[in-house]
Scaffold this motif. Structure first.
Motif, PDB file in Angstrom:
ATOM      1  N   GLN A  26       7.741   7.379   8.450  1.00 33.68           N
ATOM      2  CA  GLN A  26       8.022   6.230   9.083  1.00 33.68           C
ATOM      3  C   GLN A  26       6.503   5.481   9.170  1.00 33.68           C
ATOM      4  O   GLN A  26       5.502   6.027   9.298  1.00 33.68           O
ATOM      5  N   TYR A  27       6.688   4.075   9.095  1.00 35.06           N
ATOM      6  CA  TYR A  27       5.368   3.203   8.975  1.00 35.06           C
ATOM      7  C   TYR A  27       5.228   2.304  10.041  1.00 35.06           C
ATOM      8  O   TYR A  27       6.470   1.579  10.458  1.00 35.06           O
ATOM      9  N   SER A  28       3.830   1.976  10.541  1.00 37.56           N
ATOM     10  CA  SER A  28       3.993   1.154  11.199  1.00 37.56           C
ATOM     11  C   SER A  28       3.786  -0.388  10.550  1.00 37.56           C
ATOM     12  O   SER A  28       2.969  -0.309   9.594  1.00 37.56           O
ATOM     13  N   SER A  29       4.404  -1.537  10.927  1.00 37.03           N
ATOM     14  CA  SER A  29       4.349  -2.647   9.898  1.00 37.03           C
ATOM     15  C   SER A  29       3.172  -3.264   9.944  1.00 37.03           C
ATOM     16  O   SER A  29       2.770  -3.788   9.009  1.00 37.03           O
ATOM     17  N   GLU A  30       2.374  -3.061  11.140  1.00 39.12           N
ATOM     18  CA  GLU A  30       0.902  -3.678  11.133  1.00 39.12           C
ATOM     19  C   GLU A  30       0.276  -2.884  10.101  1.00 39.12           C
ATOM     20  O   GLU A  30      -0.593  -3.582   9.351  1.00 39.12           O
ATOM     21  N   ILE A  31       0.396  -1.515  10.003  1.00 33.43           N
ATOM     22  CA  ILE A  31      -0.648  -0.913   8.926  1.00 33.43           C
ATOM     23  C   ILE A  31      -0.083  -1.135   7.694  1.00 33.43           C
ATOM     24  O   ILE A  31      -0.766  -1.169   6.528  1.00 33.43           O
ATOM     25  N   ILE A  32       0.995  -1.452   7.605  1.00 27.05           N
ATOM     26  CA  ILE A  32       1.888  -1.763   5.976  1.00 27.05           C
ATOM     27  C   ILE A  32       1.173  -2.932   5.472  1.00 27.05           C
ATOM     28  O   ILE A  32       0.880  -3.259   4.415  1.00 27.05           O
ATOM     29  N   CYS A  33       0.679  -4.032   6.295  1.00 29.57           N
ATOM     30  CA  CYS A  33       0.312  -5.215   6.025  1.00 29.57           C
ATOM     31  C   CYS A  33      -1.299  -5.048   5.351  1.00 29.57           C
ATOM     32  O   CYS A  33      -1.650  -5.782   4.715  1.00 29.57           O
ATOM     33  N   ILE A  34      -2.003  -3.968   6.096  1.00 28.93           N
ATOM     34  CA  ILE A  34      -3.066  -3.578   5.366  1.00 28.93           C
ATOM     35  C   ILE A  34      -3.118  -2.756   3.998  1.00 28.93           C
ATOM     36  O   ILE A  34      -3.795  -2.997   3.014  1.00 28.93           O
ATOM     37  N   CYS A  35      -1.977  -1.925   4.199  1.00 29.49           N
ATOM     38  CA  CYS A  35      -1.939  -0.895   2.994  1.00 29.49           C
ATOM     39  C   CYS A  35      -1.485  -1.336   1.877  1.00 29.49           C
ATOM     40  O   CYS A  35      -2.064  -1.176   0.612  1.00 29.49           O
ATOM     41  N   VAL A  36      -0.533  -2.244   1.886  1.00 37.54           N
ATOM     42  CA  VAL A  36       0.022  -2.802   0.672  1.00 37.54           C
ATOM     43  C   VAL A  36      -1.043  -3.426  -0.440  1.00 37.54           C
ATOM     44  O   VAL A  36      -1.025  -3.325  -1.659  1.00 37.54           O
TER      45      VAL A  36
END
Length: 434
Positions: A139-149
């Protein structure tokens, strides 16, 4: 052999890992690197069942407590966890307790802190943090996804063809492929970069089997959310051609007679890539809205894989039939294309080959039912009597040759007692669709 080393080797792998980890904070950097190498080896020894039980909240909480400047540095723990996540993915362990641990909160805080440093940030550490976060969690935080991708895509764009870079790119794309379809990802975060990665491989063949499939899996998960991507996927990235040939070539490359427990890491990666190609096909079959003659070859892809894998790996055979089942329920499908692909023969063979696995038999019967009923409906509207009779004869012969009618009657009463989700009704009518 030194007695201490011998005792260490004889211990259970998970216990040995924890013992080595407890010693990590009291070592020099050279000793830490050595112990991390040993811990990675113990992880490699674990089978999927052991790895799944080991991958728990208490492990992550323990690592969280041991992580810090005066204990075990972030860089060391991230490398260790990234390998743990990588093995989890290769072994097919879907469950993870990382999201519910103290470590997850610390990871997200650390990723945010590194990202905000901008010019002063440690790019390598940020990439490792992001890859690790995606590999160990479900499960992932959408805010962190915006950094990770975007961060990971930048690392995946490296084009050097040495083995070390290939492995790093594979790890980057593998981690990205776990950004699931339920997380909305804005196009500006990924679109141009993932297109470049796929097109560059199509020209230069610079990625491993698993890396290339992972790039597609990441994109297909976005397609799940945004159907407008179909035009790009088909017309610009040539999905039909790629998905018709790549999985079949990979299946022919795999030694199916070799036992699963005897396979090395390279072979595990290849089988994982194949399984994920079949999943991508199922996704596409369920979602696509256009069709042409090329789809005969595309539907034939899981049929060909089924033929080479069914005797040794039933789970692969089941995935092939499932993918065809998704195609049979898509209104855009021309069912004569599905019939020409060999789907009827594959489903019939699966019924005959299996004697006790009712769930897998039901998958085949559902596929045959959908094809038969669709053809029955088509024939009612068919004005050309000669074409109608020819299609009727071909499908009837295929089913009779494989003994489908006998199998259907034999399983009918058993299937009627199954869960209502199968909803078969009068299955004998499937053979008499006309």
């Amino acid at each position: 052999m030194d007695e201490a080393i011998k005792k260490m080797q004889e211990m259970d792998a998970s216990y040995r890992f924890l013992l080595l980890y407890d010693e990590l904070g009291h070592c020099t950097e050279t000793e830490q690197n050595q112990k991390i190498s040993e811990m990675n080896s113990t992880i490699d020894e674990m089978d999927s069942e052991r790895l799944l039980s080991f991958f728990n909240k208490s492990l992550f909480d323990k690592i969280s407590m041991m992580t810090g400047e005066t204990r075990t540095p972030w860089e060391k723990n991230v490398l260790l966890l990234k390998h743990l996540g990588y093995r989890r993915v290769l072994k097919g362990c879907a469950e993870s307790k990382f999201y519910f641990s103290m470590l997850r909160e610390r990871f997200e805080k650390k990723i945010n802190e590194e990202d905000k440093k901008k010019d002063e940030r440690n790019e390598r550490l940020l990439v490792d943090l992001c890859e690790c976060y995606l590999l160990v969690s479900c499960q992932y935080s959408s805010e962190i996804i915006c950094i990770c991708v975007p961060c990971i895509l930048k690392a995946a764009l490296r084009k050097e063809e040495n083995e070390e870079t290939k492995k790093e790119v594979e790890m980057a794309l593998l981690s990205l492929s776990h950004v699931n379809q339920f997380i909305k990802t804005d196009e500006e975060l990924y679109f141009n970069e993932i297109k470049e990665i796929i097109l560059n491989h199509q020209e230069h063949h610079n990625l491993t089997w698993l890396a290339y499939q992972s790039a597609w899996k990441f994109l297909m998960n976005r397609f799940d959310f945004d159907k407008r991507l179909e035009g790009v996927i088909v017309n610009e990235l040539h999905f039909i051609r790629v998905a018709t040939n790549e999985p079949v070539e990979l299946a022919m490359h795999i030694d199916w007679k070799r036992k699963k427990e005897e396979k090395g890491e390279r072979e595990e990666r290849e089988e994982l890539a194949l399984e994920r190609w079949l999943y991508a096909l199922a996704q596409y079959f369920y979602l696509f809205e256009s069709t042409n003659e090329e789809y005969i070859g595309l539907f034939g892809c899981p049929v060909q894989i089924f033929r080479v894998a069914k005797d040794c790996r039933r789970e692969i055979g089941e995935m092939c039939i499932q993918a065809l089942g998704y195609a049979s329920r898509n209104r855009a499908v021309k069912f004569e294309h599905l019939v020409k692909s060999g789907a009827v023969e594959a489903a019939s063979e699966w019924i005959i080959q299996l004697s006790s696995c009712l769930n897998q038999i039901c998958l085949s019967l559902m596929l045959l039912k959908e094809i038969c009923w669709a053809l029955k409906k088509k024939m009612k509207n068919e004005n050309d009597e000669a074409k109608r009779k020819d299609m009727k004869r071909k499908v009837s012969e295929k089913m009779e040759e494989e003994g489908y009618e006998d199998c259907l009657i034999g399983f009918h009463n058993c299937i009627k007692s199954r869960s209502p989700r199968y909803m078969f009704g009068n299955l004998e009518e499937c053979c008499v669709y006309f």
